[in-house]
Design a protein around this motif. Structure first.
Motif: not given
Length: 154
Positions: A92, A125, A135
């Motif tokens: 993240s 994420e 991601s």
């Protein structure tokens, strides 16, 4: 010897028999990771620390100390698990620069049992997905699918 097809059990047996060292095994995987950066498998690499961890495992193995169940085995730690003093992002942007001051139970157990951490692997994420396509750090490329793309299109 081709080490790429070793199971953990086979690698552990070789380490215990001293037919390979953890440093050799770790360097092999570091080389493979470096050769395949285009797959985007790692968010954070910890190669220098991995070599030190492997040296510590080799020392324990050579002095016949009690060994952890993962002693000397190189692993990729999913970047979801907090690792003390090593960036943990969970894939993240929000956590892009987060460096925890504590160890997660998962990583602590693996490291206590002698695992050698090569780095933190990429993931969707916050692990909210299954294809590694969300991601912040980019998609992970499936090497098998990429290599066999023409076969898959038939």
């Amino acid at each position: 010897m081709d080490l790429s097809d070793l199971t953990i059990h086979e690698a552990k047996t070789m380490l215990e028999k001293k037919s390979i060292s953890s440093v050799e095994l770790t360097k092999y995987y570091i080389e493979k990771i470096s050769e395949n950066k285009n797959l985007n498998c790692f968010i954070t690499e910890t190669f220098n620390q991995a070599i030190k961890m492997a040296e510590k495992s080799d020392s324990k193995i050579s002095s016949d100390e009690e060994l952890g169940i993962m002693e000397g085995i190189p692993i990729a730690m999913k970047d979801l698990f907090c690792t003390k003093n090593i960036r943990t992002t969970a894939g993240s942007k929000i956590l892009e620069n987060f460096v925890p001051f504590y160890e997660s139970t998962v990583s602590d157990n693996l490291l206590t049992d002698g695992a050698v951490m090569l780095g933190k692997s990429n993931l969707d994420e916050f692990a909210m997905g299954s294809a590694n396509t969300t991601s912040y750090f980019g998609n992970v490329i499936n090497p098998w699918k990429s290599k066999n793309k023409k076969k898959l299109e038939l």
